[in-house]
Design a protein around this motif. Structure first.
Motif, mmCIF file in Angstrom:
data_model
loop_
_atom_site.group_PDB
_atom_site.id
_atom_site.type_symbol
_atom_site.label_atom_id
_atom_site.label_comp_id
_atom_site.label_asym_id
_atom_site.label_seq_id
_atom_site.Cartn_x
_atom_site.Cartn_y
_atom_site.Cartn_z
ATOM 1 N N UNK A 105 51.769 -53.917 49.265
ATOM 2 C CA UNK A 105 52.242 -54.226 47.911
ATOM 3 C C UNK A 105 52.523 -55.715 47.781
ATOM 4 N N UNK A 106 52.946 -56.105 46.561
ATOM 5 C CA UNK A 106 53.405 -57.467 46.323
ATOM 6 C C UNK A 106 54.834 -57.613 46.834
ATOM 7 N N UNK A 107 55.110 -58.770 47.381
ATOM 8 C CA UNK A 107 56.468 -59.019 47.852
ATOM 9 C C UNK A 107 57.408 -59.246 46.670
ATOM 10 N N UNK A 108 58.669 -59.052 46.946
ATOM 11 C CA UNK A 108 59.707 -59.307 45.955
ATOM 12 C C UNK A 108 60.468 -60.566 46.363
ATOM 13 N N UNK A 109 60.788 -61.376 45.390
ATOM 14 C CA UNK A 109 61.489 -62.627 45.672
ATOM 15 C C UNK A 109 62.781 -62.350 46.424
ATOM 16 N N UNK A 110 62.940 -63.063 47.546
ATOM 17 C CA UNK A 110 64.161 -62.926 48.337
ATOM 18 C C UNK A 110 64.031 -61.997 49.526
ATOM 19 N N UNK A 111 62.914 -61.221 49.613
ATOM 20 C CA UNK A 111 62.719 -60.377 50.788
ATOM 21 C C UNK A 111 62.541 -61.266 52.024
ATOM 22 N N UNK A 112 62.927 -60.749 53.164
ATOM 23 C CA UNK A 112 62.843 -61.535 54.402
ATOM 24 C C UNK A 112 62.041 -60.783 55.448
ATOM 25 N N UNK A 113 61.549 -61.543 56.423
ATOM 26 C CA UNK A 113 60.817 -60.956 57.546
ATOM 27 C C UNK A 113 61.143 -61.759 58.800
ATOM 28 N N UNK A 114 61.454 -61.058 59.883
ATOM 29 C CA UNK A 114 61.607 -61.668 61.208
ATOM 30 C C UNK A 114 60.258 -61.555 61.895
ATOM 31 N N UNK A 115 59.538 -62.668 61.961
ATOM 32 C CA UNK A 115 58.142 -62.641 62.394
ATOM 33 C C UNK A 115 58.000 -62.665 63.908
ATOM 34 N N UNK A 116 56.779 -62.365 64.351
ATOM 35 C CA UNK A 116 56.483 -62.334 65.789
ATOM 36 C C UNK A 116 56.499 -63.719 66.415
ATOM 37 N N UNK A 117 56.494 -64.771 65.586
ATOM 38 C CA UNK A 117 56.565 -66.132 66.134
ATOM 39 C C UNK A 117 58.008 -66.595 66.317
ATOM 40 N N UNK A 118 58.946 -65.627 66.306
ATOM 41 C CA UNK A 118 60.372 -65.888 66.535
ATOM 42 C C UNK A 118 61.009 -66.714 65.420
ATOM 43 N N UNK A 119 60.455 -66.644 64.224
ATOM 44 C CA UNK A 119 61.030 -67.323 63.064
ATOM 45 C C UNK A 119 61.261 -66.312 61.945
ATOM 46 N N UNK A 120 62.211 -66.633 61.072
ATOM 47 C CA UNK A 120 62.499 -65.779 59.925
ATOM 48 C C UNK A 120 62.042 -66.490 58.659
ATOM 49 N N UNK A 121 61.519 -65.713 57.710
ATOM 50 C CA UNK A 121 60.983 -66.289 56.482
ATOM 51 C C UNK A 121 61.536 -65.534 55.273
ATOM 52 N N UNK A 122 61.819 -66.283 54.221
ATOM 53 C CA UNK A 122 62.204 -65.701 52.937
ATOM 54 C C UNK A 122 60.994 -65.759 52.017
ATOM 55 N N UNK A 123 60.611 -64.625 51.471
ATOM 56 C CA UNK A 123 59.366 -64.521 50.720
ATOM 57 C C UNK A 123 59.581 -64.801 49.234
ATOM 58 N N UNK A 124 58.527 -65.313 48.609
ATOM 59 C CA UNK A 124 58.479 -65.440 47.154
ATOM 60 C C UNK A 124 57.779 -64.211 46.595
ATOM 61 N N UNK A 125 57.870 -64.013 45.319
ATOM 62 C CA UNK A 125 57.164 -62.892 44.698
ATOM 63 C C UNK A 125 55.670 -63.174 44.664
ATOM 64 N N UNK A 126 54.863 -62.122 44.667
ATOM 65 C CA UNK A 126 53.415 -62.270 44.553
ATOM 66 C C UNK A 126 52.668 -62.409 45.852
ATOM 67 N N UNK A 127 53.352 -62.313 46.990
ATOM 68 C CA UNK A 127 52.684 -62.384 48.289
ATOM 69 C C UNK A 127 52.262 -60.982 48.714
ATOM 70 N N UNK A 128 51.172 -60.901 49.483
ATOM 71 C CA UNK A 128 50.707 -59.607 49.964
ATOM 72 C C UNK A 128 51.466 -59.246 51.233
ATOM 73 N N UNK A 129 52.149 -58.099 51.211
ATOM 74 C CA UNK A 129 52.929 -57.677 52.375
ATOM 75 C C UNK A 129 52.582 -56.240 52.745
ATOM 76 N N UNK A 130 52.634 -55.969 54.045
ATOM 77 C CA UNK A 130 52.433 -54.619 54.577
ATOM 78 C C UNK A 130 53.814 -54.082 54.938
ATOM 79 N N UNK A 131 54.194 -52.967 54.330
ATOM 80 C CA UNK A 131 55.565 -52.468 54.464
ATOM 81 C C UNK A 131 55.579 -51.016 54.927
ATOM 82 N N UNK A 132 56.714 -50.626 55.457
ATOM 83 C CA UNK A 132 57.009 -49.200 55.635
ATOM 84 C C UNK A 132 58.205 -48.886 54.742
#
Length: 793
Positions: free
Chosen positions: A278-305
């Motif tokens: 789905x599209x990401x929602x502004x403010x959603x976060x992800x702890x990535x495999x590169x050991x960094x955390x990111x805050x997402x903007x709206x309109x990004x493609x994300x794979x979710x459960x």
């Protein structure tokens, strides 16, 4: 992109040498960046036998080794705890470079004992971080065997540059395809076996954002063993600079580099529910495999459960659902993500990954399902397990398109004659399907869009070196006029301003929207939809804003007095005629440095300085400077009482004046700034009077000057008096200048006295007193009739 020679030969059946391959890569447009040959780099390092290991007489933690290198016996002082008599390891002789410690070995003494070379550890050879002891080889290792042969590092590493349009060559298989088409071997076919699942996947996939991910293929594999990957795979990844992690992760890297097909593997036991794209929602976060955390903007493609974001589509996965050594059930992702959205998301998050590099260039959409089949097969081979039925969401993308194919067009556009059958053969070897006069590009060539692209494909494979060398020396190589009128004006005005001591600058063609509003931008201004920076979002309506900012930066660095100019475009509106070519400049601070004599040069710059600059640029560009009118209608970013326009009738050629104090305050500029703008497009074309200039006709008669003082209404501009006086006797009057303006005692209220000096230049004979008086009367009458002035008594 890096790959090894042996990796290439797994996809290409060839007997070509390394040199032939690298030369051909550059010839077909895959430019060679370099070749690393470990066999040459590590040539000094060989297997050696420790004949004897004795305790160092003066150090408890050191041993003195007697080492047989196969060529000689040497003494080595070693501090490794596992050094012992009879072992075999890797010996580095004196003078060799140790990559892990970035040092060159020198012969020396350690605690009084001579040491010649060293026995190395894995960290010192760059193999791992292990430095607890030296490398301990099996007893059957032959003395003198090269280090690279023992570790399988005798495989040259080729590094090539991939242009953004060649996504198909972001995998070794695509590179092999191009080399085979160029006659350097045969492309080995891939045997793809569809997955036969034994159960239905407990994880389903739903695509809610088809624009970002039109096709998603997945497979659930249970009872896998995620240990270290086999040595051959680890060596291959290490050779190109990738760190082996685990079998599952290494398989995804193997597919990314080998087939240009990024994958992602989720630990299925850590997933909550099903997969949703789905599209990401502004403010959603992800702890990535590169050991960094990111805050997402709206309109990004994300794979979710059901728990949240578990991957940024085509870029990076999340750490909570990543695979570890304890992983036993996995869900494989093989998806096609929109290249544009992937690139935009990657830039916004500042994430660089091998997956993003390929997804943003555009993967082969037809290889999504086959790629998943191959990946499942490799996972089963290396990790075991049992696969589910394939889960496929949405449909594959139809990339079928036909392009007109005209063999004769190759000669016309490419300058090379290639037989029509040879052209067809080349295109078919690259995967094109030929249908009569039509060519159908393969699914992996999204960059091929028109006839010119077909010519490029034929030409690069046939050989650019076969294009006949033709001399460019020709009478028709350039037009009769290589420089246009406008470019000539730009060059001449640039030279004139530089000659006046100004420094040329080159600034951005855009500026922040707020600053653009200070310089006359409006609702029709050119606003950028995808600016290179969030604060550079509008095309500049005036160059002055950028020059003033540059002057401010100079002042902040201690360079207070600036004289800057730029010749370039300014953008008024979105209309086709809204772009103007402008020569603009500013003077900031003082007119010159301070001087002990109190010289005039230390005064603040004013509008007369920039007026002179503007007139110099106009004269150089061919404008009739002597006919210019001065009017009080400069734009609002100038000081209303200290600015003006230079025009010919209704045609504004330039504006100049002091910059409005409110503009300077908004831009945080303390010192005074004066500026000018010369509109080069508005300069009228010169009348064609031939290319030769008339001879100088200097008069040998002495000029004479007469002064006149006129009383006029205080609102009458001095320029009107000057122009009226000049027109009284054009053949004899060569100059008119104002030398005094007076208001006060003796002059009635609402009036002013303007005194002018008129220069007369006789041409054929000396003027008599009566002739001079007659000219004077003409001047008085002309000024009186056009301005209402009276001669002051």
């Amino acid at each position: 992109m890096k790959f090894t020679l042996s990796w290439l030969k797994e996809h290409l059946e060839t007997n070509a040498s390394l040199e032939e391959i690298t030369d051909k890569l550059t010839a077909i447009g895959l430019e060679l960046e370099g070749v690393e040959n470990p066999g040459e780099t590590f040539a000094p390092f060989t297997v050696a036998h420790v004949i004897e290991a004795k305790q160092h007489p003066d150090a408890d933690r050191l041993k003195v080794l007697s080492v047989d290198t196969g060529k000689e016996k040497v003494q080595v002082v070693c501090g490794a705890p596992n050094a012992r008599t009879g072992m075999k390891g890797i010996f580095a002789p004196e003078g060799s470079y140790i990559p892990g410690t970035d040092m060159v070995l020198k012969k020396g003494k350690i605690r009084g004992q001579e040491s010649n070379g060293m026995m190395v550890s894995e960290r010192e050879m760059g193999l791992s971080d292990d430095h607890e002891g030296i490398i301990d080889l099996p007893e059957d290792a032959k003395i003198g065997t090269p280090f690279t042969e023992i570790y399988g590092m005798d495989d040259p590493v080729i590094d090539i540059a991939i242009t953004p349009d060649r996504a198909d060559c972001c995998g070794v298989h695509g590179i092999a395809r191009d080399l085979a088409a160029a006659g350097l071997g045969t492309l080995k076919p891939q045997e793809i076996k569809p997955v036969k699942g034994s159960f239905k996947s407990p994880v389903n996939v739903e695509i809610q954002f088809t624009e970002g991910c039109p096709h998603f293929v997945g497979c659930y594999i249970k009872d896998v063993k995620n240990g270290p990957s086999p040595d051959w795979l680890q060596k291959r990844l290490k050779a190109i600079g990738l760190r082996p992690i685990s079998a599952l992760v290494d398989i995804t890297n193997f597919f990314t580099i080998g087939l240009g097909r990024p994958l992602h593997v989720f630990d299925a036991d850590k997933l909550s529910g099903h997969i949703h794209v789905r599209e990401s929602k502004k403010g959603e976060t992800i702890d990535a495999l590169n050991d960094k955390s990111y805050t997402l903007e709206s309109g990004m493609t994300v794979v979710c459960d059901d728990a949240g974001v578990q991957a940024v589509g085509g870029i990076v996965g999340a750490e909570p659902t990543g695979c570890t050594e304890s992983t036993t059930n996995v869900f494989l992702e093989c998806a096609y993500f929109d290249p544009y959205l992937t690139a935009r998301t990657g830039r916004a998050l500042q994430i660089d990954s091998d997956a993003r590099y390929r997804n943003e260039r555009g993967l082969d959409p037809a290889f999504t399902r086959p790629g998943a089949d191959l990946a499942v097969e490799m996972i089963l081979d290396l990790c075991g397990g049992e696969p589910s039925d394939i889960v496929e969401a949405s449909n594959s993308i139809d990339t079928t398109r036909e392009i007109d194919f005209d063999p004769a067009y190759t000669s016309r556009l490419g300058g090379i004659n290639v037989d029509a059958k040879e052209q067809t053969k080349i295109l078919e070897s690259l995967g094109f399907k030929m249908k009569g006069s039509k060519a159908v590009p393969p699914s992996w060539r999204g960059d091929v869009e028109g006839r010119a692209d077909l010519v490029e494909e034929v030409t690069r494979i046939y050989g650019y070196d076969k294009i006949e060398a033709v001399s460019v020396r020709s009478n028709t190589a350039t037009g009769e006029v290589a420089e246009t009128v406008l470019s000539g004006r730009m060059r001449k005005s640039r030279c004139a301003l530089a000659a006046r001591g100004m420094a040329e600058t080159v600034t951005w063609s855009f500026m922040p929207k707020g600053r653009a509003a200070l310089f006359g931008s409006n609702d029709n201004a050119l606003t950028l939809t995808n600016p290179i920076s969030s604060d550079l979002d509008q095309m500049r309506p005036s160059i002055l804003g950028n020059l003033i900012e540059a002057a401010g930066r100079n002042a902040d660095k201690g360079f207070g007095n600036s004289a800057l100019f730029e010749v370039g475009p300014a953008f008024e509106t979105v209309k086709p005629d809204g772009q103007l070519m402008v020569a603009a400049g500013i003077r900031h601070g003082a007119a010159g440095p301070r001087h002990w004599s109190g010289a005039e040069s230390a005064r603040p710059v004013d509008l007369y300085d920039v007026k002179a600059d503007a007139i110099a640029a106009l004269e150089a560009a061919g404008a009739p400077a002597g006919n210019l009118q001065v009017t009080r209608d400069a734009p609002d970013h100038y000081h209303p009482g200290r600015s003006a326009s230079l025009r010919l009738g209704k045609n504004v050629l330039a504006t100049f004046g002091e910059i409005h104090p409110s503009v300077l305050e908004e831009m945080d500029i303390d010192a005074p700034v004066s500026g000018f703008e010369v509109f080069l497009d508005n300069i009228p074309d010169a009348k064609n009077k031939g290319t030769s200039r008339p001879l100088l006709n200097a008069s040998d008669l002495q000029p004479l000057s007469r002064d006149f003082a006129f009383l006029v209404d205080e609102h009458v501009e001095a320029d009107a008096i000057i122009r009226a006086a000049k027109g009284a006797e054009k053949n004899l009057i060569t100059d008119v200048s104002v030398f005094d303006i007076y208001q006060g005692k003796g002059v009635e209220d609402g009036k002013k006295s303007v005194a002018i000096a008129v220069t007369l230049q006789p041409k054929e004979q000396t003027l008599t007193d009566s002739e001079i008086e007659g000219i004077g009367k003409k001047i008085v009458d002309a000024v009186a009739s056009k301005t209402g002035a009276t001669l002051r008594g």
